[in-house]
Design a protein around this motif. Sequence first.
Motif, short mmCIF file in Angstrom:
data_model
loop_
_atom_site.label_atom_id
_atom_site.label_comp_id
_atom_site.label_asym_id
_atom_site.label_seq_id
_atom_site.Cartn_x
_atom_site.Cartn_y
_atom_site.Cartn_z
N TRP A 6 22.29 14.89 51.80
CA TRP A 6 22.42 14.03 52.97
C TRP A 6 21.50 14.51 54.09
O TRP A 6 20.71 13.75 54.64
N HIS A 31 12.75 4.47 55.33
CA HIS A 31 14.09 4.76 54.85
C HIS A 31 14.71 3.56 54.16
O HIS A 31 15.81 3.65 53.65
N GLY A 49 17.63 13.77 52.65
CA GLY A 49 17.62 12.46 53.28
C GLY A 49 17.88 11.32 52.33
O GLY A 49 17.67 10.17 52.65
N SER A 50 18.34 11.61 51.13
CA SER A 50 18.50 10.50 50.20
C SER A 50 19.94 10.01 50.10
O SER A 50 20.17 8.85 49.89
N ASN A 69 23.88 9.70 51.95
CA ASN A 69 24.30 9.56 53.34
C ASN A 69 25.72 10.07 53.49
O ASN A 69 26.29 10.61 52.54
N SER A 70 26.29 9.89 54.65
CA SER A 70 27.57 10.53 54.92
C SER A 70 28.67 10.05 53.98
O SER A 70 29.63 10.76 53.74
N ASN A 71 28.52 8.85 53.44
CA ASN A 71 29.58 8.34 52.57
C ASN A 71 29.82 9.24 51.38
O ASN A 71 30.95 9.43 50.96
N ARG A 128 10.64 16.20 54.72
CA ARG A 128 11.00 14.80 54.95
C ARG A 128 9.78 13.98 55.36
O ARG A 128 9.90 13.04 56.14
#
Lengths: 618, 368
Positions: free
Chosen positions: B309, A354, B313-314, B316-318, A313
């Motif tokens: 997720w 981000h 990291g790309s 998300n929780s949705n 990351r």
Amino acid sequence: MGLLSDPVRRRALARLVLRLNAPLCVLSYVAGIAWFLALVFPPLTQRTYMSENAMGSTMVEEQFAGGDRARAFARDFAAHRKKSGALPVAWLERTMRSVGLEVYTQSFSRKLPFPDETHERYMVSGTNVYGILRAPRAASTESLVLTVPCGSDSTNSQAVGLLLALAAHFRGQIYWAKDIVFLVTEHDLLGTEAWLEAYHDVNVTGMQSSPLQGRAGAIQAAVALELSSDVVTSLDVAVEGLNGQLPNLDLLNLFQTFCQKGGLLCTLQGKLQPEDWTSLDGPLQGLQTLLLMVLRQASGRPHGSHGLFLRYRVEALTLRGINSFRQYKYDLVAVGKALEGMFRKLNHLLERLHQSFFLYLLPGLSRFVSIGLYMPAVGFLLLVLGLKALELWMQLHEAGMGLEEPGGAPGPSVPLPPSQGVGLASLVAPLLISQAMGLALYVLPVLGQHVATQHFPVAEAEAVVLTLLAIYAAGLALPHNTHRTQAPDRGWMALKLVALIYLALQLGCIALTNFSLGFLLATTMVPTAALAKPHGPRTLYAALLVLTSPAATLLGSLFLWRELQEAPLSLAEGWQLFLAALAQGVLEHHTYGALLFPLLSLGLYPCWLLFWNVLFWK
Amino acid sequence: MAAPLVLVLVVAVTVRAALFRSSLAEFISERVEVVSPLSSWKRVVEGLSLLDLGVSPYSGAVFHETPLIIYLFHFLIDYAELVFMITDALTAIALYFAIQDFNKVVFKKQKLLLELDQYAPDVAELIRTPMEMRYIPLKVALLQCFPQCYFSCLSDIPVSVPTHLVCPRTPLSPPAAVHTCENEEQSLLDLFLGVCHDVCGKPSGNHLPLLLPSQLLGFHPRSLWLYINVFFYTIPLAIKLKEHPIFFMFIQIAVIAIFKSYPTVGDVALYMAFFPVWNHLYRFLRNIFVLTCIIIVCSLLFPVLWHLWIYAGSANSNFFYAITLTFNVGQILLISDYFYAFLRREYYLTHGLYLTAKDGTEAMLVLK
């Protein structure tokens, strides 16, 4: 719920699907390809913009003027390197200390699974040297990394020189809020992987490395630099990382901002940026760049040290200085100023990058396509598989219903044999055999290399590649169905149904994590998978199936890649490159954890074998 | 039929033992699809150590099991693996015998109705025979052992225990009550569930405020309306299915598995183990292909989207919650399909298989 419960509408839909299946499939496939090609045209491709507020509006005045110092360091480094043959660790330590950094070293060693012919190494051991510039006013909670990978084939001495000169310049400034780590690694990517694993205290690839003595806080961003000449004509940026992971688009935007500011010529995939996107030339050139990026992302190789940082990351880029035959050249000061500007802006970051996109495609340095716009392409291709599967299910179901007696017989009749009943038993054998072949393809080449070298006059790397090809070809010759059923049609239809769903699932999951690989494999495998059946021109279908098998796709993409780079290959060269690529693929899986080899051998090859089974069903 | 059952149990125990010792155990015990805050073994161990230190296990938001579990495992903590395997084996055996009993009851009832001429004349194909029903108990035991063993055994307490203790217990009592009214003899299934009902301890507290990334359907603590779904269906189903308590129980377990907070793979595996009992309904299922595809696709996408997720990291929780929702929609449609198939078969049994409308053409059954 009307569609699911209303029998009239269902019947109409079923008839539609069965009658129009072939035209719908063709339309869907063409739509998928057309959508992909349309990605380079303006409504689908947008201009890049800086999303992170902290990096956008701040003004930076670059003051780097250490060009001479950088060249001196570079000359010294090259001389010491030539003398010692490996990385001159002592000299580096001394110099870094004299510049004012906290210097540490890390040694690592690794025995590769088989000798690496391209880099000519087998038992690798080396030392990484890194210096930390502590932020004068902050608590070492975050850091940035500037890394230069030094390998035997690319000395990168000017990059090391520039790194040291920049370190000297940065040391004199007071505005640093994050620590900066200046890392010089040996054996390029292997050293970088060792350092990263030790820094994050994990061990994912079996590297033996000494623990790090000094750390600098969570890494926010990293830039890898590769410069091998005193002057450059352009800077090439590489974004694709391990397994097709990409850095945040903001980092690329940052680089592009400084290229424009300093008037540097920047290239992506080695190609210049077209100015004009309204006529046809710009998009066509963009298509070339896009295809190159798709091919590189699909290969899943880390194209530079930055590729390994992405797994942790850490957003990272690789900058390569190219010295070609242009007239206008930039010296190290210009490159240094661009780097200084980038680091100063990264210094302003309050959070990790981000805001901008993580998944995108680049037709040009200042143009991008976001995931929401390029996903429908692969969606259309997978729809073909879904339609074909639905058609097969309906045919099987109709056949199953038609087998029952219309009139009621007294006493219990045989309960219906659902397509599952007959099919499931005869499906288990082909599925197990294909998976076993896939497993053999994954495990045997590396395990059996010593046995192979004892019996044949080949080197280990060649043994691995040849075993790979041998098992691949052996899969084609295996006996297929072991079950002779009364209804052979239902047998192959059930197998094809399962294979279509399996392929669609795999390609879908792959496309989610690495769009380019998913799209490339879908383009080649979907049409032949949909067409495969035992009736019809069997040799033609067999040839088509072999031409679209995963290995052939790899071969084809190598040719395409070199064609796009305007350095076309002859057949013999292509074959050699293909064999080298196979060896590299296996090696990278074992050394960095690249997933292309396991995906192809354990996932797609067994699936492809199922279609081969369907084609030769008796 | 003892030998195949013993073979199945032996294989299941071996696979479990092998999995416990493999490197997969750690990996699977971290996965959120398998372990939930309600059924996590790590939390039980945490609660036990708190108890040993003299602190109430319920202080802090970690431990959510009933006091019975704490006292039970206090003595068995060293033999946890063995306890899990034995409990799973016992569940499989209990289900085996229960289903065998149930099959006998069904066959007897069918014979009685045939003699009483309650069935239409042309439904011969729908009558179930002892031949086809012979292997059902074994298949149920098989399905109960294997999916659960791959996942649940490594990370949580055997699902049969907490599912009945932690989940709402009240919706299960109507089917049990109806069943005992119908049959004079106590069936094993009924006994099994009755035992679970009797020994349940007091609930450990409110599950709702625990907001952890999991397959929680609603992230918002005020989504009480969703959890009430578990209770909504009990009375209507009881009224409609009063003559078929076992099917009612199956639907009720499925509804609990779908609507409970923090569902896991173990809950899904529990009701899916009962599918062989209803495989005579297969011909009336209309959407089985689409639904199986939805369920398989969603199951495969769970780990992919979790990876995207948390690690890449790309996403998300949705994305993850969307897949949870789709999976639940698939399950709901599957259960309603089974329900429809059951009702349709009952209708055909009493009204004949080939229905004609008033003008003699073929009629179609439409569910309104």
